[in-house]
Design a protein around this motif. Sequence first.
Motif, PDB file in Angstrom:
ATOM      1  N   THR A 133       1.333  -1.338  -0.068  1.00 43.46           N
ATOM      2  CA  THR A 133      -0.223   0.278   0.149  1.00 43.46           C
ATOM      3  C   THR A 133       1.023   0.739  -0.031  1.00 43.46           C
ATOM      4  O   THR A 133       2.439   1.193   0.444  1.00 43.46           O
ATOM      5  N   TRP A 154      -3.431   4.146  -1.979  1.00 45.37           N
ATOM      6  CA  TRP A 154      -3.531   2.971  -3.220  1.00 45.37           C
ATOM      7  C   TRP A 154      -3.375   1.640  -2.581  1.00 45.37           C
ATOM      8  O   TRP A 154      -2.202   1.207  -1.312  1.00 45.37           O
ATOM      9  N   SER A 155      -3.209   0.512  -3.196  1.00 41.35           N
ATOM     10  CA  SER A 155      -2.769  -0.774  -3.384  1.00 41.35           C
ATOM     11  C   SER A 155      -2.295  -1.373  -4.377  1.00 41.35           C
ATOM     12  O   SER A 155      -2.027  -0.419  -5.904  1.00 41.35           O
ATOM     13  N   GLY A 156      -1.756  -2.452  -4.434  1.00 42.85           N
ATOM     14  CA  GLY A 156      -0.680  -2.441  -5.668  1.00 42.85           C
ATOM     15  C   GLY A 156      -0.303  -3.862  -5.018  1.00 42.85           C
ATOM     16  O   GLY A 156       0.174  -4.459  -4.036  1.00 42.85           O
ATOM     17  N   HIS A 209      -1.009  -0.690  -9.571  1.00 41.62           N
ATOM     18  CA  HIS A 209      -1.278   0.000  -8.832  1.00 41.62           C
ATOM     19  C   HIS A 209      -3.349   0.119  -8.975  1.00 41.62           C
ATOM     20  O   HIS A 209      -3.246  -0.310 -10.182  1.00 41.62           O
ATOM     21  N   GLN A 210      -3.582   0.218  -7.246  1.00 38.74           N
ATOM     22  CA  GLN A 210      -5.228   0.268  -7.394  1.00 38.74           C
ATOM     23  C   GLN A 210      -5.526   1.876  -6.909  1.00 38.74           C
ATOM     24  O   GLN A 210      -5.158   1.643  -5.613  1.00 38.74           O
ATOM     25  N   PRO A 211      -6.542   2.091  -6.795  1.00 35.96           N
ATOM     26  CA  PRO A 211      -7.495   2.242  -8.082  1.00 35.96           C
ATOM     27  C   PRO A 211      -6.384   2.924  -8.986  1.00 35.96           C
ATOM     28  O   PRO A 211      -5.503   3.521  -9.080  1.00 35.96           O
ATOM     29  N   SER A 212      -6.170   1.979 -10.486  1.00 30.96           N
ATOM     30  CA  SER A 212      -5.081   2.403 -11.553  1.00 30.96           C
ATOM     31  C   SER A 212      -5.776   4.147 -12.188  1.00 30.96           C
ATOM     32  O   SER A 212      -4.299   4.660 -12.245  1.00 30.96           O
ATOM     33  N   GLU A 213      -6.619   4.431 -12.510  1.00 33.77           N
ATOM     34  CA  GLU A 213      -6.814   5.693 -12.503  1.00 33.77           C
ATOM     35  C   GLU A 213      -6.407   7.105 -11.769  1.00 33.77           C
ATOM     36  O   GLU A 213      -5.881   7.626 -12.225  1.00 33.77           O
TER      37      GLU A 213
END
Length: 267
Positions: A133, A154-156, A209-213
């Motif tokens: 994160t 973000w997470s990833g 990463h998420q969210p990508s945008e």
Amino acid sequence: MSPPDSSTQGVGNYAAQANIVYMTGPNSPWGVDADNEGSAEAAMNTAFGSGNWSAFYGFSDSVFGGGNSFVYLEGGDGAGIADFFASANTRTALESFVLAGGAVFVNAARNDTSTPFDVGFGLTLVGANYSDTGSLTSAGIEAGLGSNGAGTAWSGSSFGHDYVVCAFEAACEGNVSTFVTGDSGDIVVGGRFGDGYFVAGGQTLPYFHQPSEGAAALRANQLNFVASLGTSVGGSGVVPEPASWAMLIAGFGLTGAALRRRRAVFA
């Protein structure tokens, strides 16, 4: 995977383009194509517009000058950036460029080694410390890194591979800010040195990463923020001598200070 052809990506040779530079290893990091929305090249286009920056595939310290104002070095995956920084000449050129007014963002989520390496100004990247994160600090929010829909967390898989430590505590105190933190430590850290600005980071590409945008917006915001703090630096021989930084360190009474595994301190 081969890097994109400059004629199809809106980037050209060093001399012909603007004073904003993207540089990475011989191939696109992580095999992410330049036209992918999660690539470093896409972030450059979002931040500066297609055709308004130059791309180099292969590291060289020649970009630290020549009228450039901002240099983004992307060393993710196995790009070989640690080998590039193993040369004292690289750090000298980078530090001189920043002291003269240039801005540099060194980002390296390495996948090939865990050996720490000095990226300049007492900041060191430590590898093989994955963060799932990432989140903005108060300094990151104040810098506008969460704007344009980026968000603040973000997470990833993973969000970061390296974290940043400061070798010279007193030099970092009040001078260096942490902008993004993660599970392993401080992931994006930077501050003003001389007339310029320097940031070091250990993030992977927005592709992971998420969210990508939001992650794509974060990278573009980071590029814009650092670039906005740089000014054009002349060609060979114009930047100040590296002794300038040595004098700053001496002023802190830090010559010969040992590396400490310590998180950078908020400004």
